[in-house]
Enzyme design. Structure first.
Site, PDB file in Angstrom:
ATOM      1  N   SER A  58       2.906  -8.875 -10.671  1.00  0.00           N
ATOM      2  CA  SER A  58       2.216  -9.686 -11.676  1.00  0.00           C
ATOM      3  C   SER A  58       1.492 -10.907 -11.101  1.00  0.00           C
ATOM      4  O   SER A  58       1.525 -11.992 -11.685  1.00  0.00           O
ATOM      5  CB  SER A  58       3.189 -10.100 -12.792  1.00  0.00           C
ATOM      6  N   GLY A 115      -1.517  -5.475  -7.993  1.00  0.00           N
ATOM      7  CA  GLY A 115      -1.758  -4.263  -8.769  1.00  0.00           C
ATOM      8  C   GLY A 115      -2.866  -4.480  -9.776  1.00  0.00           C
ATOM      9  O   GLY A 115      -4.054  -4.516  -9.441  1.00  0.00           O
ATOM     10  N   ASN A 117      -3.762  -2.870  -4.803  1.00  0.00           N
ATOM     11  CA  ASN A 117      -3.168  -1.538  -4.973  1.00  0.00           C
ATOM     12  C   ASN A 117      -3.639  -0.968  -6.311  1.00  0.00           C
ATOM     13  O   ASN A 117      -3.176  -1.381  -7.360  1.00  0.00           O
ATOM     14  CB  ASN A 117      -1.640  -1.664  -4.919  1.00  0.00           C
ATOM     15  N   TRP A 118      -4.538  -0.010  -6.224  1.00  0.00           N
ATOM     16  CA  TRP A 118      -5.132   0.546  -7.449  1.00  0.00           C
ATOM     17  C   TRP A 118      -4.221   1.552  -8.147  1.00  0.00           C
ATOM     18  O   TRP A 118      -4.525   1.993  -9.251  1.00  0.00           O
ATOM     19  CB  TRP A 118      -6.481   1.193  -7.120  1.00  0.00           C
ATOM     20  N   LYS A 119      -3.167   1.977  -7.463  1.00  0.00           N
ATOM     21  CA  LYS A 119      -2.245   2.988  -8.032  1.00  0.00           C
ATOM     22  C   LYS A 119      -3.059   4.180  -8.547  1.00  0.00           C
ATOM     23  O   LYS A 119      -4.075   4.519  -7.934  1.00  0.00           O
ATOM     24  CB  LYS A 119      -1.370   2.341  -9.117  1.00  0.00           C
ATOM     25  N   GLU A 146       8.472  -7.226  -3.416  1.00  0.00           N
ATOM     26  CA  GLU A 146       8.035  -6.925  -4.784  1.00  0.00           C
ATOM     27  C   GLU A 146       9.258  -6.759  -5.677  1.00  0.00           C
ATOM     28  O   GLU A 146       9.824  -5.650  -5.751  1.00  0.00           O
ATOM     29  CB  GLU A 146       7.225  -5.621  -4.819  1.00  0.00           C
ATOM     30  N   GLY A 191       4.064  -5.200 -13.005  1.00  0.00           N
ATOM     31  CA  GLY A 191       3.451  -4.791 -14.275  1.00  0.00           C
ATOM     32  C   GLY A 191       4.084  -5.426 -15.497  1.00  0.00           C
ATOM     33  O   GLY A 191       3.952  -4.914 -16.613  1.00  0.00           O
ATOM     34  N   GLU A 216       7.671   2.403  -7.310  1.00  0.00           N
ATOM     35  CA  GLU A 216       7.232   3.519  -8.157  1.00  0.00           C
ATOM     36  C   GLU A 216       7.442   4.852  -7.437  1.00  0.00           C
ATOM     37  O   GLU A 216       7.709   5.868  -8.072  1.00  0.00           O
ATOM     38  CB  GLU A 216       5.760   3.320  -8.566  1.00  0.00           C
ATOM     39  N   HIS A 220       7.084   1.838  -2.058  1.00  0.00           N
ATOM     40  CA  HIS A 220       6.818   1.188  -3.343  1.00  0.00           C
ATOM     41  C   HIS A 220       7.872   1.665  -4.345  1.00  0.00           C
ATOM     42  O   HIS A 220       8.238   2.842  -4.350  1.00  0.00           O
ATOM     43  CB  HIS A 220       5.401   1.521  -3.824  1.00  0.00           C
TER      44      HIS A 220
HETATM   45  P1  13P Z   1       1.134  -5.670 -10.659  1.00  0.00           P
HETATM   46  O1  13P Z   1       0.340  -6.681  -9.902  1.00  0.00           O
HETATM   47  O2  13P Z   1       0.324  -4.880 -11.653  1.00  0.00           O
HETATM   48  O3  13P Z   1       2.377  -6.250 -11.234  1.00  0.00           O
HETATM   49  O4  13P Z   1       1.608  -4.569  -9.579  1.00  0.00           O
HETATM   50  C1  13P Z   1       2.210  -5.010  -8.432  1.00  0.00           C
HETATM   51  C2  13P Z   1       2.357  -3.853  -7.532  1.00  0.00           C
HETATM   52  O5  13P Z   1       3.097  -2.934  -7.819  1.00  0.00           O
HETATM   53  C3  13P Z   1       1.565  -3.853  -6.304  1.00  0.00           C
HETATM   54  O6  13P Z   1       1.977  -2.867  -5.436  1.00  0.00           O
END
Ligand code: 13P
Length: 254
Positions: free
Chosen positions: A215, A236, A9-11, A170, A176, A100, A98
Site C-alpha cells: 500500500s 503494486g 509490480n503490475w501483477k 512486504e 492491497g 500471492e 511474493h
Molecule cells: P500494493 O502496493 O497494491 O499494496 O501491492 C504491494 C505488492 O504486493 C507489491 O509486490
C-alpha cells in the site's frame, strides 16, 4: 535513502494498449527529469517487449523485472519460464516469494530458496519478498518469520547469498489493503533485517538493498522514504496508474 530502487509490480494487470500508453508517458517523464534512483517495471512477462523497445530502456534509465520464475532450468515443465530465458530477454530483476505466490501456488520457503539459487547462478537480481501475516503480527512473530525466510536462503545459497540482491519487506496484511505499515515500524523491521544479514557475515556485503512494499502511495511515500533502512519500494496498485506513479517518482526525486 541515497539512490532508491523503485519496482512497479503490475501483477495480473495490463493490456498492450494500456502498457504502451504508460510507457510513453513514463518515457517522457524520464527524458525530461534526471531521476536519481533506479526504476524497474515488473509487467506480465509477455509484455516486456514494450519496455524493451523504449529508448529509455536502451539508455538504462529503466530496467525490466519479472514477477516469477520457475525453479528448474529446462525440461518438461509446461508453462514455465526459466532464469536463463529471463536473462536472455534482458530482464534484470526477478520477484520471488511474493505472498500471492506463496499462498496461491503453495510455494514453500524451500522452493523460493531454490529459485533464489538459480537466479544468482544466472546473474539475475532476486527481489525476495518476506513478511508476516496479520495473525503473525498479532502473535509478535515478525522477526521469527523474517529470520525463517532468510535462513532458508542462507542454508541453500551460502554466506554470499545476499550480495547483489534485494529483500522486499512486504507485510502481507498491508498488501492491497490501503493500510501501509507505519513508517517507523517498517523502519524497525528493515533495520532488523539488515542487522540480521550482517550478523551472519564476516565481510561487508555488496549491493544489498531493502525495499518496503504494501500500500505504498503518493500520500505515504515521503514518510516511508525518510526511513534510514528503506532503500526503495515494491509498488503494486499505485504503479498501475501513470499519474500516481510519476507523482511518486517526483516526490522521491526531491
Ligand atoms: P500494493 O502496493 O497494491 O499494496 O501491492 C504491494 C505488492 O504486493 C507489491 O509486490
Amino acid at each position: 535513502m541515497i539512490k532508491p530502487i523503485i519496482v512497479g509490480n503490475w501483477k495480473l494487470n495490463g493490456t498492450k494498449k494500456r502498457i504502451k500508453k504508460f510507457s510513453k508517458l513514463l518515457s517522457l517523464f524520464l527524458t525530461q527529469h534526471n531521476f536519481k534512483g533506479t526504476i524497474a517495471i515488473s509487467l506480465p512477462v509477455i509484455y516486456s517487449y514494450i519496455i524493451k523497445n523504449l529508448s529509455i530502456f536502451k539508455k538504462k534509465k529503466i530496467f525490466l523485472s519479472a514477477q516469477n520464475v520457475d525453479n528448474h532450468t529446462l525440461g518438461s515443465f509446461t508453462g514455465e519460464i526459466s532464469p536463463n530465458m529471463l536473462y536472455d530477454m534482458m530482464i534484470k530483476y526477478v520477484i520471488i516469494g511474493h505472498s500471492e505466490r506463496r499462498f496461491n501456488h503453495q510455494e514453500t520457503n524451500y522452493i523460493v530458496a531454490n529459485k533464489f539459487r538459480l537466479l544468482k547462478k544466472e546473474n539475475l537480481i532476486p527481489i525476495l519478498c518476506i513478511g508476516e501475516t496479520e495473525q503473525e503480527k498479532k502473535d509478535n512473530k515478525i522477526k521469527e518469520i523474517c529470520v525463517k525466510q532468510i535462513d532458508t536462503i542462507f542454508n541453500m545459497c551460502g554466506i554470499h547469498a545476499f550480495d547483489n540482491s534485494i529483500i522486499a519487506y512486504e507485510p502481507i496484511w498491508a498488501i492491497g489493503s490501503h493500510n501501509s505499515a507505519n513508517p517507523l515500524k517498517a523502519q524497525f523491521v528493515a533495520q532488523f533485517i539488515r542487522q540480521y544479514i550482517n550478523s551472519k557475515l564476516n565481510y561487508k556485503i555488496k549491493n544489498f538493498f531493502i525495499q518496503y512494499g504494501g500500500s505504498v502511495t503518493k500520500n505515504n511515500i515521503l514518510e516511508l522514504m525518510s526511513q534510514k533502512d528503506i532503500d526503495g519500494f515494491l509498488i503494486g496498485k499505485a504503479s498501475l496508474k501513470i499519474t500516481e506513479f510519476i507523482k511518486i517518482l517526483e516526490l522521491i526525486n526531491i
